[in-house]
Scaffold this motif. Sequence first.
Motif, PDB file in Angstrom:
ATOM      1  N   ASN A 153      39.384  48.172  38.652  1.00  0.00           N
ATOM      2  CA  ASN A 153      38.546  48.336  39.840  1.00  0.00           C
ATOM      3  C   ASN A 153      37.354  47.389  39.829  1.00  0.00           C
ATOM      4  N   LEU A 156      38.719  43.991  40.660  1.00  0.00           N
ATOM      5  CA  LEU A 156      39.052  43.915  42.085  1.00  0.00           C
ATOM      6  C   LEU A 156      37.801  43.689  42.920  1.00  0.00           C
ATOM      7  N   ARG A 159      36.751  40.269  42.726  1.00  0.00           N
ATOM      8  CA  ARG A 159      37.790  39.356  43.200  1.00  0.00           C
ATOM      9  C   ARG A 159      38.363  38.492  42.077  1.00  0.00           C
ATOM     10  N   ASN A 163      43.018  41.710  38.021  1.00  0.00           N
ATOM     11  CA  ASN A 163      42.951  43.134  38.345  1.00  0.00           C
ATOM     12  C   ASN A 163      44.341  43.673  38.661  1.00  0.00           C
ATOM     13  N   TRP A 164      45.187  42.833  39.271  1.00  0.00           N
ATOM     14  CA  TRP A 164      46.518  43.296  39.661  1.00  0.00           C
ATOM     15  C   TRP A 164      47.436  43.469  38.462  1.00  0.00           C
TER      16      TRP A 164
END
Length: 213
Positions: A153, A156, A159, A163-164
């Motif tokens: 989080n 994310l 950016r 994170n993915w």
Amino acid sequence: MIEFFSIQHIFFTALGYEVSYIEFIGTLTGLLCVWLAARDHILTWPIGLINVACFFVLFWQLQLYADMFLQIYFFATGVYGWIFWFRKQPENEPIYALKVATRWLLGILAFVLTFCTGFVIANLHNWFPTVFEHPAAYPYTDSFVAVLSIFANILLAKRIWENWLLWVTVDVVATAIYFQKNVRFLGVEYFILLIIATMGLIKWVKTYQKQIS
């Protein structure tokens, strides 16, 4: 009103499985906010706030205490992410990547924090029996999901495309946990989230590679 948030308050039955209102709303908003995040849409944050409020109540009833406490953190970072993205419009903000040393540091921190958190979660029913009547379910696995979710989080909101990678890992483990806990509707949600996270990973990596090429 309190009964509305009970997992025993059934909204509908699908293939013999009873879906409560709280599980349905949490699942729907969870899918929507991740789908929006993968597409760089700022509405991911306010919808995410609804999602975490529902899941806080749901996880408390399922004795998944690490996930329950995680929702408090998610609410705070959801507000932060909303403000951060509002000030810097996503379409104008580049995607970043972690340094190799930072990846190693996060990996070590994830291991240490998972162990420490798991120990605390596993003993909550001993330390606070009036609040936590039942032992935590899968305390260490649940804590692993919680710790990785926190890192994901943060990345994310800032950016950072890795994170993915963390969300994919979280979704795989969480899917297994929720099917084991017999909250199959939620398990299906996390399987769908796994697909969305994979799509988000591909999209963000491609965007990042274009930026550095």
